[in-house]
Design an enzyme around this catalytic site. Structure first.
Site, PDB file in Angstrom:
ATOM      1  N   CYS A  32       1.035  -1.089  -0.002  1.00  0.00           N
ATOM      2  CA  CYS A  32      -0.024   0.049  -0.010  1.00  0.00           C
ATOM      3  C   CYS A  32       0.978   1.367  -0.036  1.00  0.00           C
ATOM      4  O   CYS A  32       2.098   1.287   0.369  1.00  0.00           O
ATOM      5  CB  CYS A  32      -0.776  -0.058   1.149  1.00  0.00           C
ATOM      6  SG  CYS A  32      -2.020  -1.310   1.370  1.00  0.00           S
ATOM      7  N   TYR A 272      12.208  -4.373  -5.593  1.00  0.00           N
ATOM      8  CA  TYR A 272      11.037  -4.650  -6.406  1.00  0.00           C
ATOM      9  C   TYR A 272      10.097  -3.335  -6.351  1.00  0.00           C
ATOM     10  O   TYR A 272       9.524  -2.688  -7.057  1.00  0.00           O
ATOM     11  CB  TYR A 272      10.427  -5.929  -6.531  1.00  0.00           C
ATOM     12  CG  TYR A 272       9.319  -5.928  -7.359  1.00  0.00           C
ATOM     13  CD1 TYR A 272       9.084  -5.428  -8.531  1.00  0.00           C
ATOM     14  CD2 TYR A 272       7.919  -6.146  -6.854  1.00  0.00           C
ATOM     15  CE1 TYR A 272       7.604  -5.170  -9.445  1.00  0.00           C
ATOM     16  CE2 TYR A 272       6.797  -5.943  -7.249  1.00  0.00           C
ATOM     17  CZ  TYR A 272       6.699  -5.595  -8.590  1.00  0.00           C
ATOM     18  OH  TYR A 272       5.495  -5.637  -9.374  1.00  0.00           O
TER      19      TYR A 272
END
Ligand code: SF4
Length: 489
Positions: A32, A272
Protein backbone atom coordinates in the site's frame (compact mmCIF):
# COMPACT_ATOMS: atom_id res chain seq x y z
CA UNK A 1 -8.76 9.85 -19.19
CA UNK A 2 -10.24 6.57 -18.10
CA UNK A 3 -8.26 3.41 -18.73
CA UNK A 4 -10.01 1.44 -21.47
CA UNK A 5 -9.28 -1.92 -19.90
CA UNK A 6 -11.18 -1.00 -16.78
CA UNK A 7 -14.42 0.33 -18.18
CA UNK A 8 -17.21 -0.13 -20.64
CA UNK A 9 -17.87 -3.33 -22.49
CA UNK A 10 -14.73 -5.12 -21.33
CA UNK A 11 -16.18 -5.14 -17.83
CA UNK A 12 -19.03 -7.28 -19.08
CA UNK A 13 -16.98 -9.89 -20.90
CA UNK A 14 -16.87 -13.19 -19.12
CA UNK A 15 -13.40 -14.70 -19.28
CA UNK A 16 -11.08 -13.13 -16.76
CA UNK A 17 -7.52 -14.05 -17.62
CA UNK A 18 -5.58 -12.47 -14.81
CA UNK A 19 -2.83 -15.06 -14.42
CA UNK A 20 -1.38 -14.69 -17.86
CA UNK A 21 -1.76 -10.97 -18.22
CA UNK A 22 0.22 -9.75 -15.26
CA UNK A 23 3.93 -10.35 -15.63
CA UNK A 24 4.22 -9.84 -11.88
CA UNK A 25 1.54 -12.34 -10.96
CA UNK A 26 4.08 -14.94 -9.93
CA UNK A 27 6.07 -12.33 -8.04
CA UNK A 28 5.50 -10.65 -4.73
CA UNK A 29 2.71 -8.12 -4.89
CA UNK A 30 2.85 -4.48 -3.96
CA UNK A 31 1.44 -3.46 -0.62
CA UNK A 32 0.00 0.00 0.00
CA UNK A 33 1.01 3.63 -0.23
CA UNK A 34 0.18 6.46 2.18
CA UNK A 35 0.26 10.22 1.84
CA UNK A 36 -0.51 13.19 4.10
CA UNK A 37 -0.38 16.97 3.82
CA UNK A 38 -0.88 19.80 6.28
CA UNK A 39 -1.08 23.55 5.66
CA UNK A 40 -2.00 23.93 1.99
CA UNK A 41 -5.22 25.34 0.54
CA UNK A 42 -5.19 22.61 -2.15
CA UNK A 43 -4.59 19.72 0.24
CA UNK A 44 -6.94 17.27 -1.51
CA UNK A 45 -5.68 18.09 -5.00
CA UNK A 46 -2.09 17.63 -3.89
CA UNK A 47 -3.04 14.37 -2.19
CA UNK A 48 -4.46 13.21 -5.50
CA UNK A 49 -1.13 13.95 -7.19
CA UNK A 50 0.78 12.27 -4.36
CA UNK A 51 -1.35 9.14 -4.67
CA UNK A 52 -0.93 9.22 -8.42
CA UNK A 53 2.84 8.95 -7.92
CA UNK A 54 2.32 6.10 -5.43
CA UNK A 55 -0.10 4.15 -7.62
CA UNK A 56 2.42 1.33 -8.14
CA UNK A 57 2.09 0.44 -4.42
CA UNK A 58 -1.56 -0.54 -4.73
CA UNK A 59 -4.19 -0.58 -7.45
CA UNK A 60 -7.23 -2.11 -5.79
CA UNK A 61 -8.64 0.97 -4.11
CA UNK A 62 -7.77 4.56 -3.36
CA UNK A 63 -9.11 7.27 -1.09
CA UNK A 64 -8.58 10.74 0.31
CA UNK A 65 -9.87 12.14 3.62
CA UNK A 66 -9.85 15.89 4.31
CA UNK A 67 -10.71 18.12 7.25
CA UNK A 68 -13.29 20.72 6.20
CA UNK A 69 -13.05 22.72 9.50
CA UNK A 70 -16.00 20.89 11.04
CA UNK A 71 -15.66 17.25 10.10
CA UNK A 72 -13.61 14.72 8.17
CA UNK A 73 -14.89 14.14 4.65
CA UNK A 74 -13.76 11.03 2.79
CA UNK A 75 -13.96 10.03 -0.87
CA UNK A 76 -12.79 6.54 -1.79
CA UNK A 77 -13.54 3.67 -4.11
CA UNK A 78 -12.26 0.60 -5.90
CA UNK A 79 -9.85 1.17 -8.75
CA UNK A 80 -7.10 3.45 -9.94
CA UNK A 81 -6.52 6.95 -8.56
CA UNK A 82 -7.00 8.58 -11.97
CA UNK A 83 -10.26 6.71 -12.54
CA UNK A 84 -11.71 7.50 -9.12
CA UNK A 85 -11.05 11.20 -8.77
CA UNK A 86 -12.13 14.06 -10.98
CA UNK A 87 -12.51 17.78 -10.34
CA UNK A 88 -16.01 17.44 -8.89
CA UNK A 89 -14.98 14.72 -6.45
CA UNK A 90 -11.89 16.61 -5.33
CA UNK A 91 -14.04 19.73 -4.83
CA UNK A 92 -15.97 17.77 -2.19
CA UNK A 93 -12.73 17.60 -0.17
CA UNK A 94 -12.01 21.16 0.98
CA UNK A 95 -9.54 22.20 3.67
CA UNK A 96 -5.85 22.55 4.40
CA UNK A 97 -5.18 19.06 5.71
CA UNK A 98 -5.70 15.69 4.03
CA UNK A 99 -4.45 12.13 3.99
CA UNK A 100 -4.63 9.53 1.22
CA UNK A 101 -4.12 5.87 0.54
CA UNK A 102 -3.69 3.41 -2.32
CA UNK A 103 -4.39 -0.17 -1.38
CA UNK A 104 -3.44 -3.65 -2.29
CA UNK A 105 -5.02 -5.99 0.27
CA UNK A 106 -2.59 -8.10 2.24
CA UNK A 107 -4.97 -8.33 5.20
CA UNK A 108 -8.70 -8.14 4.76
CA UNK A 109 -10.65 -8.68 1.58
CA UNK A 110 -10.57 -6.57 -1.54
CA UNK A 111 -13.83 -4.68 -1.13
CA UNK A 112 -15.01 -1.13 -0.65
CA UNK A 113 -15.51 -1.49 3.14
CA UNK A 114 -11.78 -2.10 3.45
CA UNK A 115 -10.76 0.82 1.23
CA UNK A 116 -8.84 3.47 3.13
CA UNK A 117 -8.66 6.00 4.71
CA UNK A 118 -10.93 4.50 7.36
CA UNK A 119 -12.86 7.22 9.22
CA UNK A 120 -14.22 6.91 12.76
CA UNK A 121 -16.00 9.19 15.19
CA UNK A 122 -14.31 8.55 18.51
CA UNK A 123 -14.46 9.94 22.01
CA UNK A 124 -11.32 11.87 21.02
CA UNK A 125 -12.95 13.43 17.97
CA UNK A 126 -13.08 12.32 14.35
CA UNK A 127 -10.13 10.25 13.15
CA UNK A 128 -9.07 8.96 9.75
CA UNK A 129 -6.27 6.48 9.19
CA UNK A 130 -4.25 5.15 6.24
CA UNK A 131 -1.89 2.20 6.77
CA UNK A 132 0.92 0.52 4.86
CA UNK A 133 2.07 -2.76 6.39
CA UNK A 134 0.69 -5.74 8.20
CA UNK A 135 0.16 -6.38 11.91
CA UNK A 136 1.18 -9.85 13.02
CA UNK A 137 -1.04 -9.76 16.13
CA UNK A 138 -4.13 -8.05 14.66
CA UNK A 139 -6.31 -11.18 14.90
CA UNK A 140 -5.44 -11.68 18.53
CA UNK A 141 -6.24 -8.04 19.44
CA UNK A 142 -9.40 -8.07 17.38
CA UNK A 143 -10.71 -11.20 19.09
CA UNK A 144 -9.98 -9.69 22.47
CA UNK A 145 -11.72 -6.41 21.62
CA UNK A 146 -14.72 -8.15 20.06
CA UNK A 147 -15.00 -10.26 23.19
CA UNK A 148 -15.27 -7.03 25.14
CA UNK A 149 -18.00 -5.66 22.89
CA UNK A 150 -16.15 -3.76 20.14
CA UNK A 151 -17.81 -3.86 16.73
CA UNK A 152 -15.52 -3.85 13.70
CA UNK A 153 -16.84 -2.54 10.39
CA UNK A 154 -14.02 -3.85 8.17
CA UNK A 155 -11.95 -7.02 7.92
CA UNK A 156 -8.73 -5.01 7.63
CA UNK A 157 -6.09 -5.06 10.37
CA UNK A 158 -5.91 -1.26 10.12
CA UNK A 159 -9.13 -0.82 12.10
CA UNK A 160 -7.38 -2.22 15.15
CA UNK A 161 -5.42 1.05 15.52
CA UNK A 162 -8.62 3.10 15.80
CA UNK A 163 -10.28 0.78 18.31
CA UNK A 164 -7.21 0.80 20.50
CA UNK A 165 -6.97 4.59 20.32
CA UNK A 166 -10.65 5.03 21.17
CA UNK A 167 -10.21 2.82 24.25
CA UNK A 168 -7.15 4.68 25.53
CA UNK A 169 -7.69 6.73 28.68
CA UNK A 170 -5.18 9.33 27.57
CA UNK A 171 -6.65 12.66 26.63
CA UNK A 172 -4.39 13.60 23.73
CA UNK A 173 -4.42 11.96 20.33
CA UNK A 174 -0.69 11.34 20.43
CA UNK A 175 -1.08 9.79 23.89
CA UNK A 176 -3.84 7.52 22.63
CA UNK A 177 -1.75 6.60 19.61
CA UNK A 178 1.18 5.71 21.85
CA UNK A 179 -1.12 3.38 23.81
CA UNK A 180 -2.30 1.77 20.58
CA UNK A 181 1.20 1.34 19.21
CA UNK A 182 2.33 -0.28 22.44
CA UNK A 183 -0.12 -3.12 21.71
CA UNK A 184 0.46 -3.80 18.02
CA UNK A 185 3.33 -5.79 16.52
CA UNK A 186 4.47 -5.96 12.92
CA UNK A 187 4.93 -3.55 10.08
CA UNK A 188 3.20 -0.21 9.84
CA UNK A 189 3.77 3.18 8.33
CA UNK A 190 0.57 5.05 9.18
CA UNK A 191 -0.84 8.49 8.53
CA UNK A 192 -3.73 9.85 10.60
CA UNK A 193 -5.97 12.86 10.23
CA UNK A 194 -7.10 14.01 13.66
CA UNK A 195 -9.17 17.12 13.20
CA UNK A 196 -6.83 19.38 11.28
CA UNK A 197 -3.64 17.70 12.49
CA UNK A 198 -1.83 15.16 10.34
CA UNK A 199 0.05 12.53 12.35
CA UNK A 200 2.52 10.04 10.92
CA UNK A 201 4.08 7.05 12.68
CA UNK A 202 6.39 4.22 11.73
CA UNK A 203 6.86 0.88 13.46
CA UNK A 204 9.96 0.46 15.65
CA UNK A 205 11.70 -1.72 13.04
CA UNK A 206 10.86 0.63 10.15
CA UNK A 207 9.84 -2.17 7.78
CA UNK A 208 8.08 0.17 5.37
CA UNK A 209 9.41 3.55 4.25
CA UNK A 210 7.85 6.87 5.28
CA UNK A 211 9.40 10.25 4.54
CA UNK A 212 8.69 13.84 5.61
CA UNK A 213 8.83 16.62 3.05
CA UNK A 214 8.13 20.32 2.76
CA UNK A 215 6.36 22.53 0.20
CA UNK A 216 6.84 26.14 1.22
CA UNK A 217 4.87 26.49 4.47
CA UNK A 218 3.14 23.14 4.03
CA UNK A 219 4.41 19.75 5.19
CA UNK A 220 3.89 16.43 3.48
CA UNK A 221 4.54 12.78 4.33
CA UNK A 222 4.61 9.96 1.81
CA UNK A 223 5.60 6.33 1.44
CA UNK A 224 8.10 7.27 -1.23
CA UNK A 225 9.93 10.40 -2.28
CA UNK A 226 8.69 10.06 -5.89
CA UNK A 227 5.47 11.64 -4.56
CA UNK A 228 7.46 14.71 -3.48
CA UNK A 229 9.08 15.06 -6.90
CA UNK A 230 5.67 15.37 -8.55
CA UNK A 231 4.67 18.09 -6.06
CA UNK A 232 8.00 19.94 -6.21
CA UNK A 233 8.32 19.28 -2.49
CA UNK A 234 11.73 18.92 -0.89
CA UNK A 235 12.64 15.93 1.21
CA UNK A 236 13.25 16.87 4.85
CA UNK A 237 14.04 13.48 6.39
CA UNK A 238 12.62 10.03 7.02
CA UNK A 239 10.08 9.54 9.77
CA UNK A 240 12.30 7.48 12.07
CA UNK A 241 11.37 3.95 13.09
CA UNK A 242 9.50 4.23 16.40
CA UNK A 243 8.70 7.93 15.87
CA UNK A 244 5.40 9.84 15.85
CA UNK A 245 5.50 13.07 13.85
CA UNK A 246 2.69 15.64 14.18
CA UNK A 247 2.03 18.30 11.54
CA UNK A 248 -0.25 21.10 12.75
CA UNK A 249 -0.44 24.84 13.33
CA UNK A 250 2.59 24.55 15.61
CA UNK A 251 4.71 23.19 12.73
CA UNK A 252 6.38 19.80 13.04
CA UNK A 253 6.72 18.05 16.37
CA UNK A 254 8.23 14.68 17.10
CA UNK A 255 7.67 12.10 19.82
CA UNK A 256 9.43 8.80 20.27
CA UNK A 257 7.53 5.70 21.29
CA UNK A 258 10.24 3.17 20.52
CA UNK A 259 13.13 4.83 18.71
CA UNK A 260 16.66 3.48 18.70
CA UNK A 261 15.85 -0.21 18.35
CA UNK A 262 17.29 -2.60 15.81
CA UNK A 263 15.79 -1.80 12.41
CA UNK A 264 14.35 -4.23 9.84
CA UNK A 265 14.09 -2.23 6.62
CA UNK A 266 12.46 -4.38 3.94
CA UNK A 267 15.15 -5.16 1.37
CA UNK A 268 12.43 -5.99 -1.16
CA UNK A 269 11.61 -2.28 -1.32
CA UNK A 270 14.99 -1.95 -3.07
CA UNK A 271 14.60 -5.15 -5.09
CA UNK A 272 11.15 -4.48 -6.51
CA UNK A 273 8.46 -2.55 -4.62
CA UNK A 274 9.65 1.04 -4.60
CA UNK A 275 9.97 3.15 -7.70
CA UNK A 276 13.56 3.51 -8.92
CA UNK A 277 13.26 7.30 -8.80
CA UNK A 278 12.57 7.15 -5.04
CA UNK A 279 15.01 7.30 -2.17
CA UNK A 280 14.06 4.80 0.53
CA UNK A 281 15.93 3.99 3.73
CA UNK A 282 18.38 6.72 2.74
CA UNK A 283 19.38 5.02 -0.52
CA UNK A 284 18.44 5.70 -4.13
CA UNK A 285 16.43 2.69 -5.32
CA UNK A 286 17.94 3.01 -8.81
CA UNK A 287 21.46 2.97 -7.33
CA UNK A 288 20.66 -0.06 -5.17
CA UNK A 289 19.29 -2.00 -8.15
CA UNK A 290 22.31 -1.10 -10.26
CA UNK A 291 24.58 -2.32 -7.48
CA UNK A 292 22.59 -5.60 -7.33
CA UNK A 293 23.17 -6.01 -11.08
CA UNK A 294 26.91 -5.28 -10.87
CA UNK A 295 27.31 -7.77 -8.07
CA UNK A 296 25.23 -10.34 -9.96
CA UNK A 297 27.55 -10.03 -12.97
CA UNK A 298 30.57 -10.73 -10.77
CA UNK A 299 28.91 -13.69 -9.04
CA UNK A 300 27.32 -15.19 -12.16
CA UNK A 301 29.03 -14.22 -15.42
CA UNK A 302 27.45 -15.50 -18.64
CA UNK A 303 28.80 -16.07 -22.17
CA UNK A 304 26.42 -13.67 -23.93
CA UNK A 305 26.03 -10.95 -26.56
CA UNK A 306 23.40 -8.75 -24.98
CA UNK A 307 21.95 -8.02 -21.51
CA UNK A 308 18.15 -7.72 -21.64
CA UNK A 309 16.04 -6.53 -18.69
CA UNK A 310 12.57 -7.75 -17.82
CA UNK A 311 10.96 -4.31 -17.77
CA UNK A 312 10.34 -2.33 -15.72
CA UNK A 313 11.81 -3.59 -12.45
CA UNK A 314 14.75 -5.41 -14.07
CA UNK A 315 16.01 -2.34 -15.95
CA UNK A 316 18.47 -0.90 -13.44
CA UNK A 317 19.84 -4.29 -12.40
CA UNK A 318 20.41 -5.13 -16.08
CA UNK A 319 22.24 -1.82 -16.52
CA UNK A 320 24.49 -2.74 -13.61
CA UNK A 321 25.07 -6.21 -15.06
CA UNK A 322 26.00 -4.69 -18.40
CA UNK A 323 28.39 -2.18 -16.79
CA UNK A 324 30.20 -4.81 -14.75
CA UNK A 325 30.33 -7.46 -17.48
CA UNK A 326 31.04 -5.22 -20.46
CA UNK A 327 28.23 -6.96 -22.38
CA UNK A 328 26.06 -4.43 -24.27
CA UNK A 329 22.64 -3.56 -22.87
CA UNK A 330 19.59 -3.96 -25.12
CA UNK A 331 15.87 -3.45 -24.68
CA UNK A 332 14.89 -6.85 -26.03
CA UNK A 333 11.48 -6.83 -24.37
CA UNK A 334 8.94 -4.02 -24.54
CA UNK A 335 6.25 -3.67 -21.96
CA UNK A 336 2.70 -2.61 -22.77
CA UNK A 337 1.95 -0.10 -20.03
CA UNK A 338 -1.75 -0.01 -20.79
CA UNK A 339 -2.50 -3.52 -19.56
CA UNK A 340 -4.03 -3.40 -16.10
CA UNK A 341 -3.67 -6.07 -13.49
CA UNK A 342 -6.79 -7.76 -14.82
CA UNK A 343 -6.73 -8.48 -18.53
CA UNK A 344 -9.86 -9.93 -20.02
CA UNK A 345 -9.18 -12.18 -22.96
CA UNK A 346 -11.89 -11.47 -25.54
CA UNK A 347 -12.29 -15.12 -26.48
CA UNK A 348 -9.89 -17.78 -25.37
CA UNK A 349 -10.48 -19.76 -28.53
CA UNK A 350 -8.92 -16.95 -30.63
CA UNK A 351 -5.49 -17.59 -29.20
CA UNK A 352 -3.55 -17.99 -26.01
CA UNK A 353 -2.09 -14.55 -25.39
CA UNK A 354 0.20 -15.52 -22.51
CA UNK A 355 2.83 -13.17 -21.18
CA UNK A 356 3.05 -11.40 -24.56
CA UNK A 357 0.04 -9.30 -23.62
CA UNK A 358 2.40 -7.38 -21.39
CA UNK A 359 5.90 -8.09 -22.70
CA UNK A 360 6.70 -8.35 -26.38
CA UNK A 361 10.14 -9.28 -27.83
CA UNK A 362 12.14 -6.94 -30.07
CA UNK A 363 13.43 -9.31 -32.73
CA UNK A 364 16.13 -6.95 -34.04
CA UNK A 365 17.73 -6.90 -30.57
CA UNK A 366 17.56 -10.59 -29.76
CA UNK A 367 17.60 -12.44 -33.10
CA UNK A 368 20.51 -14.94 -33.20
CA UNK A 369 21.95 -13.52 -29.95
CA UNK A 370 22.96 -15.12 -26.68
CA UNK A 371 20.86 -13.28 -24.10
CA UNK A 372 21.41 -12.54 -20.41
CA UNK A 373 17.85 -12.00 -19.18
CA UNK A 374 17.79 -10.03 -15.90
CA UNK A 375 14.74 -10.03 -13.62
CA UNK A 376 14.36 -8.79 -10.04
CA UNK A 377 13.01 -12.03 -8.56
CA UNK A 378 11.77 -15.50 -9.41
CA UNK A 379 8.91 -16.64 -7.23
CA UNK A 380 6.67 -19.24 -8.87
CA UNK A 381 8.73 -19.29 -12.07
CA UNK A 382 5.77 -19.29 -14.44
CA UNK A 383 6.52 -15.88 -15.97
CA UNK A 384 10.24 -16.64 -16.33
CA UNK A 385 9.42 -19.86 -18.12
CA UNK A 386 7.14 -18.02 -20.55
CA UNK A 387 9.66 -15.26 -21.17
CA UNK A 388 12.44 -17.73 -21.98
CA UNK A 389 10.09 -19.34 -24.48
CA UNK A 390 9.05 -15.99 -25.96
CA UNK A 391 12.70 -14.99 -26.47
CA UNK A 392 13.65 -18.33 -28.01
CA UNK A 393 10.62 -18.28 -30.31
CA UNK A 394 11.70 -14.80 -31.39
CA UNK A 395 15.13 -16.10 -32.40
CA UNK A 396 17.36 -15.91 -29.31
CA UNK A 397 20.21 -18.42 -29.60
CA UNK A 398 20.57 -18.88 -25.82
CA UNK A 399 18.85 -17.41 -22.75
CA UNK A 400 20.84 -17.13 -19.51
CA UNK A 401 18.50 -16.14 -16.69
CA UNK A 402 19.97 -13.93 -13.95
CA UNK A 403 17.99 -12.90 -10.87
CA UNK A 404 19.04 -9.76 -8.97
CA UNK A 405 17.96 -11.18 -5.58
CA UNK A 406 18.46 -14.54 -3.83
CA UNK A 407 16.02 -17.48 -4.11
CA UNK A 408 12.71 -16.58 -2.42
CA UNK A 409 12.17 -19.46 -0.06
CA UNK A 410 9.80 -17.98 2.53
CA UNK A 411 6.60 -15.93 2.57
CA UNK A 412 6.40 -12.40 3.97
CA UNK A 413 4.40 -11.65 7.12
CA UNK A 414 4.97 -7.91 7.11
CA UNK A 415 2.61 -6.51 4.53
CA UNK A 416 3.60 -8.09 1.24
CA UNK A 417 1.28 -10.48 -0.55
CA UNK A 418 3.31 -13.61 -1.22
CA UNK A 419 2.49 -17.14 -2.29
CA UNK A 420 2.52 -19.82 0.39
CA UNK A 421 5.81 -21.59 0.98
CA UNK A 422 4.76 -24.63 -0.98
CA UNK A 423 4.13 -22.39 -4.00
CA UNK A 424 7.57 -20.80 -3.88
CA UNK A 425 9.66 -22.58 -6.50
CA UNK A 426 12.96 -22.11 -4.66
CA UNK A 427 11.48 -23.66 -1.51
CA UNK A 428 10.68 -26.83 -3.43
CA UNK A 429 13.41 -27.24 -6.06
CA UNK A 430 17.18 -26.88 -6.30
CA UNK A 431 18.95 -24.59 -8.76
CA UNK A 432 19.23 -27.16 -11.57
CA UNK A 433 15.58 -28.18 -11.19
CA UNK A 434 14.50 -24.53 -11.41
CA UNK A 435 16.70 -23.99 -14.47
CA UNK A 436 15.17 -27.04 -16.12
CA UNK A 437 11.64 -25.85 -15.20
CA UNK A 438 12.08 -22.43 -16.80
CA UNK A 439 14.02 -24.01 -19.71
CA UNK A 440 16.87 -21.48 -19.55
CA UNK A 441 20.40 -22.33 -20.71
CA UNK A 442 21.75 -21.26 -17.32
CA UNK A 443 20.42 -19.68 -14.14
CA UNK A 444 22.08 -17.59 -11.45
CA UNK A 445 20.73 -15.79 -8.39
CA UNK A 446 22.40 -12.95 -6.50
CA UNK A 447 23.62 -14.29 -3.15
CA UNK A 448 22.12 -13.09 0.15
CA UNK A 449 25.47 -11.65 1.24
CA UNK A 450 25.91 -10.06 -2.17
CA UNK A 451 22.46 -8.45 -2.04
CA UNK A 452 22.96 -7.07 1.46
CA UNK A 453 26.44 -5.79 0.59
CA UNK A 454 25.02 -4.04 -2.47
CA UNK A 455 22.11 -2.68 -0.40
CA UNK A 456 24.68 -1.17 1.95
CA UNK A 457 23.30 -2.69 5.18
CA UNK A 458 23.50 -6.05 6.90
CA UNK A 459 20.73 -8.30 8.20
CA UNK A 460 21.11 -6.54 11.55
CA UNK A 461 19.46 -3.50 9.92
CA UNK A 462 17.39 -5.00 7.11
CA UNK A 463 14.69 -7.63 6.87
CA UNK A 464 15.56 -10.30 4.31
CA UNK A 465 13.32 -12.98 5.80
CA UNK A 466 11.75 -14.06 2.52
CA UNK A 467 15.26 -15.07 1.43
CA UNK A 468 16.82 -16.16 4.70
CA UNK A 469 13.85 -17.42 6.75
CA UNK A 470 15.09 -15.32 9.69
CA UNK A 471 12.01 -13.33 10.71
CA UNK A 472 12.75 -10.26 12.83
CA UNK A 473 9.25 -10.15 14.41
CA UNK A 474 7.60 -13.44 15.44
CA UNK A 475 4.20 -14.36 14.02
CA UNK A 476 1.60 -17.10 14.36
CA UNK A 477 2.30 -20.23 12.29
CA UNK A 478 -0.77 -20.30 10.10
CA UNK A 479 0.76 -20.69 6.70
CA UNK A 480 -0.03 -24.27 5.85
CA UNK A 481 -3.56 -24.13 7.24
CA UNK A 482 -4.76 -21.34 5.01
CA UNK A 483 -3.61 -18.74 2.57
CA UNK A 484 -1.87 -16.03 4.52
CA UNK A 485 -3.52 -13.26 2.67
CA UNK A 486 -6.82 -14.55 1.29
CA UNK A 487 -8.19 -12.54 -1.56
CA UNK A 488 -11.94 -12.53 -2.12
CA UNK A 489 -12.63 -10.19 -4.99
S1 SF4 B 1 9.95 -10.86 4.42
FE1 SF4 B 1 10.80 -10.05 2.48
S2 SF4 B 1 9.17 -8.81 1.59
FE2 SF4 B 1 8.65 -9.15 3.77
S3 SF4 B 1 9.46 -7.38 4.87
FE3 SF4 B 1 11.03 -8.97 4.93
S4 SF4 B 1 12.33 -8.57 3.11
FE4 SF4 B 1 10.42 -7.44 2.85
Amino acid sequence: MRSPHRTGMLDRLPAVFEEEADSRVDGFREECGVFGIYGHADAANLSYLGLYALQHRGQESAGIAAWDRTRIVVEKGMGYVADLFDEARLARLPGRAAIGHVRYSTSGESRIENAQPIVYKTNKGPLAIAHNGNLVNADEIRSELEGEGSIFTTTSDTEVFLHLMARSRRETIVGALRDALARVRGAYSIVLLAGEAVIAARDPQGFRPLTLGRMGDAYVVASETCAFDLLDAETVREVEPGEIVTLDSGGVSSASFAMGRRTSFCVFEHVYFSRPDSVVFGRSVADARRAFGRRLALEHPAPADVVVPVPDSGIFAALGYSEASGIPYGMGLVRNHYVGRTFIEPKQSIRHFGVKVKLNPVRSVIGGKRIVLVDDSLVRGTTSKKLVKVLKNAGAAEVHMRISSPPTTNPCHYGIDTPRRKELLAAQKDLEEIRAFIEADSLGYLSLDGMLAAAGRGEDQMCAACFSGRYPVPFAEIEEQQSLFPRID
